[in-house]
Write a protein that holds these residues in place. Structure first.
Motif, PDB file in Angstrom:
ATOM      1  N   ASP A 310      25.193  84.635  16.791  1.00 16.54           N
ATOM      2  CA  ASP A 310      26.154  84.136  17.770  1.00 16.54           C
ATOM      3  C   ASP A 310      26.212  82.609  17.875  1.00 16.54           C
ATOM      4  N   PRO A 311      25.078  81.892  17.966  1.00 15.90           N
ATOM      5  CA  PRO A 311      25.164  80.432  18.091  1.00 15.90           C
ATOM      6  C   PRO A 311      25.866  79.765  16.911  1.00 15.90           C
ATOM      7  N   LEU A 312      25.537  80.176  15.689  1.00 19.13           N
ATOM      8  CA  LEU A 312      26.162  79.563  14.519  1.00 19.13           C
ATOM      9  C   LEU A 312      27.625  79.973  14.401  1.00 19.13           C
ATOM     10  N   ASP A 313      27.937  81.197  14.815  1.00 21.14           N
ATOM     11  CA  ASP A 313      29.344  81.623  14.804  1.00 21.14           C
ATOM     12  C   ASP A 313      30.184  80.750  15.737  1.00 21.14           C
ATOM     13  N   LYS A 314      29.622  80.381  16.882  1.00 21.30           N
ATOM     14  CA  LYS A 314      30.356  79.541  17.826  1.00 21.30           C
ATOM     15  C   LYS A 314      30.538  78.127  17.288  1.00 21.30           C
ATOM     16  N   ILE A 315      29.521  77.604  16.609  1.00 18.61           N
ATOM     17  CA  ILE A 315      29.667  76.284  15.975  1.00 18.61           C
ATOM     18  C   ILE A 315      30.734  76.342  14.897  1.00 18.61           C
ATOM     19  N   SER A 316      30.718  77.419  14.121  1.00 16.98           N
ATOM     20  CA  SER A 316      31.710  77.600  13.063  1.00 16.98           C
ATOM     21  C   SER A 316      33.126  77.625  13.628  1.00 16.98           C
ATOM     22  N   GLN A 317      33.307  78.296  14.758  1.00 14.23           N
ATOM     23  CA  GLN A 317      34.638  78.396  15.358  1.00 14.23           C
ATOM     24  C   GLN A 317      35.089  77.072  15.974  1.00 14.23           C
ATOM     25  N   SER A 318      34.183  76.389  16.673  1.00 14.94           N
ATOM     26  CA  SER A 318      34.577  75.154  17.370  1.00 14.94           C
ATOM     27  C   SER A 318      34.876  74.014  16.405  1.00 14.94           C
ATOM     28  N   LEU A 319      34.204  73.991  15.249  1.00 15.52           N
ATOM     29  CA  LEU A 319      34.401  72.915  14.269  1.00 15.52           C
ATOM     30  C   LEU A 319      35.190  73.374  13.048  1.00 15.52           C
ATOM     31  N   ASP A 320      35.517  74.676  13.034  1.00 15.44           N
ATOM     32  CA  ASP A 320      36.307  75.224  11.927  1.00 15.44           C
ATOM     33  C   ASP A 320      35.582  75.036  10.591  1.00 15.44           C
ATOM     34  N   ILE A 321      34.282  75.410  10.577  1.00 13.28           N
ATOM     35  CA  ILE A 321      33.467  75.316   9.350  1.00 13.28           C
ATOM     36  C   ILE A 321      33.115  76.732   8.919  1.00 13.28           C
ATOM     37  N   ALA A 322      33.809  77.246   7.947  1.00 12.68           N
ATOM     38  CA  ALA A 322      33.636  78.642   7.530  1.00 12.68           C
ATOM     39  C   ALA A 322      32.262  78.898   6.928  1.00 12.68           C
ATOM     40  N   GLU A 323      31.649  77.874   6.329  1.00 11.52           N
ATOM     41  CA  GLU A 323      30.372  78.047   5.640  1.00 11.52           C
ATOM     42  C   GLU A 323      29.238  78.434   6.587  1.00 11.52           C
ATOM     43  N   LEU A 324      29.397  78.233   7.899  1.00 15.75           N
ATOM     44  CA  LEU A 324      28.329  78.528   8.856  1.00 15.75           C
ATOM     45  C   LEU A 324      28.319  79.984   9.309  1.00 15.75           C
ATOM     46  N   LYS A 325      29.309  80.763   8.908  1.00 20.47           N
ATOM     47  CA  LYS A 325      29.352  82.168   9.311  1.00 20.47           C
ATOM     48  C   LYS A 325      28.380  83.027   8.515  1.00 20.47           C
ATOM     49  N   TYR A 360      15.303  72.337  15.732  1.00 23.09           N
ATOM     50  CA  TYR A 360      14.046  72.432  16.475  1.00 23.09           C
ATOM     51  C   TYR A 360      14.341  72.895  17.895  1.00 23.09           C
ATOM     52  N   GLY A 361      13.307  73.404  18.580  1.00 24.29           N
ATOM     53  CA  GLY A 361      13.502  73.853  19.952  1.00 24.29           C
ATOM     54  C   GLY A 361      12.515  74.918  20.354  1.00 24.29           C
ATOM     55  N   THR A 362      12.858  75.672  21.393  1.00 23.27           N
ATOM     56  CA  THR A 362      11.985  76.726  21.908  1.00 23.27           C
ATOM     57  C   THR A 362      12.805  77.962  22.248  1.00 23.27           C
ATOM     58  N   HIS A 363      12.141  79.112  22.246  1.00 23.66           N
ATOM     59  CA  HIS A 363      12.749  80.326  22.767  1.00 23.66           C
ATOM     60  C   HIS A 363      11.660  81.173  23.419  1.00 23.66           C
ATOM     61  N   GLY A 364      12.083  82.036  24.335  1.00 29.95           N
ATOM     62  CA  GLY A 364      11.137  82.841  25.085  1.00 29.95           C
ATOM     63  C   GLY A 364      11.122  84.283  24.611  1.00 29.95           C
ATOM     64  N   PHE A 365      10.039  84.991  24.971  1.00 31.83           N
ATOM     65  CA  PHE A 365       9.969  86.411  24.669  1.00 31.83           C
ATOM     66  C   PHE A 365      11.056  87.187  25.413  1.00 31.83           C
ATOM     67  N   ASP A 366      11.654  86.550  26.442  1.00 31.27           N
ATOM     68  CA  ASP A 366      12.753  87.182  27.183  1.00 31.27           C
ATOM     69  C   ASP A 366      14.105  86.939  26.520  1.00 31.27           C
ATOM     70  N   GLN A 367      14.088  86.407  25.271  1.00 35.73           N
ATOM     71  CA  GLN A 367      15.279  86.163  24.471  1.00 35.73           C
ATOM     72  C   GLN A 367      16.030  84.887  24.877  1.00 35.73           C
ATOM     73  N   LYS A 415      23.755  71.361  20.835  1.00 37.13           N
ATOM     74  CA  LYS A 415      22.804  71.887  21.814  1.00 37.13           C
ATOM     75  C   LYS A 415      23.101  73.354  22.045  1.00 37.13           C
ATOM     76  N   MET A 416      22.052  74.200  21.945  1.00 36.31           N
ATOM     77  CA  MET A 416      22.226  75.634  22.153  1.00 36.31           C
ATOM     78  C   MET A 416      21.307  76.084  23.278  1.00 36.31           C
ATOM     79  N   ILE A 417      21.871  76.639  24.333  1.00 36.11           N
ATOM     80  CA  ILE A 417      21.099  77.175  25.445  1.00 36.11           C
ATOM     81  C   ILE A 417      21.678  78.525  25.831  1.00 36.11           C
ATOM     82  N   GLY A 418      20.885  79.302  26.554  1.00 39.03           N
ATOM     83  CA  GLY A 418      21.335  80.629  26.951  1.00 39.03           C
ATOM     84  C   GLY A 418      20.385  81.685  26.450  1.00 39.03           C
ATOM     85  N   THR A 419      20.918  82.733  25.848  1.00 43.45           N
ATOM     86  CA  THR A 419      20.110  83.793  25.265  1.00 43.45           C
ATOM     87  C   THR A 419      20.527  83.995  23.811  1.00 43.45           C
ATOM     88  N   ILE A 420      19.723  84.782  23.099  1.00 42.26           N
ATOM     89  CA  ILE A 420      19.962  84.980  21.679  1.00 42.26           C
ATOM     90  C   ILE A 420      21.305  85.650  21.414  1.00 42.26           C
TER      91      ILE A 420
END
Length: 523
Positions: A310-325, A360-367, A415-420
């Motif tokens: 989902d995060p990379l799909d959203k970057i692909s859509q917002s910047l119109d970069i097909a290679e990120l899908k 780089y970054g962090t993620h939790g066991f709660d996704q 920047k990516m925040i939220g859940t997986i």
């Protein structure tokens, strides 16, 4: 059979012999058994032991003697604790003054066909003094289903029977060294083949040494410990994994801990190498207490791809970069650590078709997740949305007096925040604008410094230095003369000043008079 035992509390002495045959099926005729308990089998024995039970290896030869054979065949034991029964086809042991040799043991327990050889090194000391039984054992089995070996209780509530897993409690009265081999090993979603390794069982702890197996399309090597010394309800464990070529999807499904530590694996297909150390506790149902997990490791993606993330799909859509899908992965490495239900991923590089991502970054066991990506994309790979985004950034910067000079490769911060599965993605080029502003300031400073340097050089030119020296010498001579005629000069100066002032007053008066006359004539 005869048995004589003396001095149990000090230096035990034993005189024991057992010779004969015994049909274990007849035990119930002369011994009351617990309800549901059954025995069967034929026991043939010719066993002798006499002397003081030795306290050390040096005493065994002189003061204690043991000899004979023990043969048990077609043995079956079942009870409430072991409803499936313990079945021994054959057990042959020989006794000597040093130890008891297990020449052959063949049996079945919970569908596992087991073969054992080895030695019991202090059988009589164990029997009379309640000392931990010491043994060296080689064990082989065809199939080992670990979940079946874990004891279960039944809890009837609301007319439903629920199986409750109970942690495996390591015995506190054994000191075993075991070399084990299993053709197949099964535990929940994990299936392994050609399992082998060494186990040391003592003080309610199992030490695992060089455990090797094939599975998940790769090779696994494990070292570690499992202990119920501190708590039988919540066992502690510490493990080190080294894996080669594992299939990511199969690994993700096999290990609950991997699903928590590396949730992104759900969207990756391919194979990995990995090293990981982790420690923690188990719950009372033998599941992992995720809040207790601590560890670190690294992972290397050998081959594969990432898609539907989902995060990379959203970057692909917002910047119109097909290679990120759909990103192909190869030779990608990342280091990580985890504690307090949160995983910290150190910066690593991910490349695809001339696109580079520093992640780089962090993620939790709660996704939950909180990641940053420095994205570098060739301008010719930006779609219409991406080009428009870049153009707007450049225009806004120019309006503020910051000339942004774009290279063939455009840098963006993501920047990516939220859940997986539900991620908020924000993209900006603040770092590019900040860099342009810094460069502009640097250029101004360099220009000013260059002008200052030029002025300094002119000031320090040889001709300027000579003139300065002559001026100083002349000034020095003038000052010398001034000291000698200070009184005269002072008087002259006062007179000259007074005279000058007088002339000035007259001049002013004359000018004023002329103006008055002129004004009068005009009128």
């Amino acid at each position: 059979m005869h048995l004589l035992v003396k001095n149990l509390d000090t230096k035990p002495f034993i005189d024991f012999a057992f010779v004969g045959k015994l049909d274990l099926g007849n035990i119930s005729q002369w011994m009351k058994l617990e309800a549901g308990t059954k025995w069967s089998g034929l026991l043939i024995a010719d066993v002798h032991a006499k002397g003081k039970i030795p306290e050390s290896e040096k005493q065994k030869k002189d003061k204690f003697q043991s000899w004979g054979e023990f043969d048990l065949s077609d043995f079956l034991y079942s009870s409430k604790a072991y409803p499936g029964g313990i079945d021994l086809n054959e057990l042959i042991m020989t006794f000597n003054s040093k130890n008891v040799i297990i020449q052959d043991l063949k049996g079945t327990y919970l569908k596992s066909h087991i073969g054992v050889t080895g030695s019991l090194n202090n059988l009589f000391d164990f029997a009379l003094r309640n000392k931990p039984l010491k043994a060296s054992i080689d064990l082989k089995t065809d199939v080992f289903n670990f979940r079946e070996w874990i004891k279960t209780d039944k809890d009837s509530s609301a007319n439903n029977t629920v199986r409750i897993n109970i942690p495996f409690a390591v015995p506190d009265n054994i000191d075993f060294t075991i070399h084990a081999e299993a053709d197949k090993f099964h535990y929940d979603n994990l299936d392994l083949q050609n399992l082998s390794g060494n186990l040391v069982i003592s003080e309610q702890t199992i030490q695992l040494h060089d455990i090797k197996a094939n599975g998940l399309d790769g090779a696994i090597n494990i070292d570690g410990t499992y202990s119920t010394l501190e708590s039988r309800e919540y066992p502690e464990f510490a493990l080190t994994y080294d894996v080669k070529g594992l299939d990511i999807q199969k690994t993700f499904l096999a290990f609950n801990s991997v699903r928590r530590i590396m949730p992104v694996a759900k969207f990756i297909a391919g194979n990995i190498n990995a090293h990981m150390t982790l420690s923690g506790r188990l719950n009372d149902d033998m599941t992992t207490d995720l809040h207790s997990l601590e560890g670190e490791g690294n992972v290397e993606l050998l081959t594969g791809s990432m898609k539907n993330f989902d995060p990379l799909d959203k970057i692909s859509q917002s910047l119109d970069i097909a290679e990120l899908k759909d990103i192909p992965l190869k030779d990608t490495k990342a280091d990580f650590s985890f504690k307090n239900s949160r995983v910290v991923v150190s910066p690593f590089i991910l490349r695809t078709k001339d696109i580079e991502m520093d992640i780089y970054g962090t993620h939790g066991f709660d996704q939950s997740l909180d990641y940053a990506i420095n994205l570098k994309v060739p301008r010719n790979q930006l779609g219409s949305k991406g080009k428009m985004f870049v153009k707007n950034v450049v225009t806004q910067a120019a309006e503020k007096g910051i000339p942004v000079k774009l290279k063939d490769e455009v840098s963006m911060d993501v920047k990516m925040i939220g859940t997986i599965n539900s991620t908020d993605v924000k993209t900006d080029m603040d770092s590019v604008v900040d860099m342009a502003a810094t460069d502009l300031k640097k250029e101004v400073n360099e220009f000013v410094n260059a002008k200052l340097d030029s002025a300094k050089q002119q000031l320090h030119h040889p001709s300027a230095t000579s003139k300065k020296q002559i001026f100083l010498e002349a000034s020095y001579k003038t000052n010398s003369k001034a000291k000698k005629t200070s009184r005269t000069t002072h008087k002259k100066a006062i007179h000259s000043k007074s005279k000058s002032k007088h002339k000035k007053t007259r001049k002013n008066y004359s000018t004023s008079l002329k103006k008055s006359k002129s004004t009068a004539s005009i009128r």
